[in-house]
Design an enzyme around this catalytic site. Sequence first.
Site: not given
Ligand code: AMP
Length: 115
Positions: A32, A88, A97, A101-103
């Site tokens: 997002i 992270n 979050v 998850h993997m970016h």
């Molecule tokens: P982290 O900071 O590694 O936990 O990554 C979580 C990521 O999820 C962040 O980069 C947020 O911008 C992203 N995020 C949060 N809500 C959403 C959403 N509804 N759709 C897509 N990405 C999201």
Amino acid sequence: MSDECLFCKIAAGEIPANVVYEDDDVVVFEEINPQAPHHLVVIPREHIATLNDLEPRHEALFGKLATTATKLAAERGFDSAGFRLVVNCNSAGGQTVFHIHMHLLGGRSLTWPPG
Ligand code: AMP
Ligand code: ZN
């Protein structure tokens, strides 16, 4: 599934996201707040909060996050140029979050070390 987890809700289709790939094990959607021209978030359907919660039984699933990401990098044509996979963990690691998850970041030159 965790009732209060944002990414569990995205995986279940209860919260909208731009899903670009999904199968029985993983879901991939557009970040997002993208930090690169290509920025996808790759999650397992199973709720695993952090890297610290991985168990031996998750080894294949965690590997699948990486192979799914690399397939998408190839499909989008930035595999040869190069890209980055980031996971992270907890506050010092920048996790916001708490569903693992993997970016997948690609499409520009990324600097090292990260901030
Ligand atoms: P982290 O900071 O590694 O936990 O990554 C979580 C990521 O999820 C962040 O980069 C947020 O911008 C992203 N995020 C949060 N809500 C959403 C959403 N509804 N759709 C897509 N990405 C999201
Ligand atoms: Zn979850």
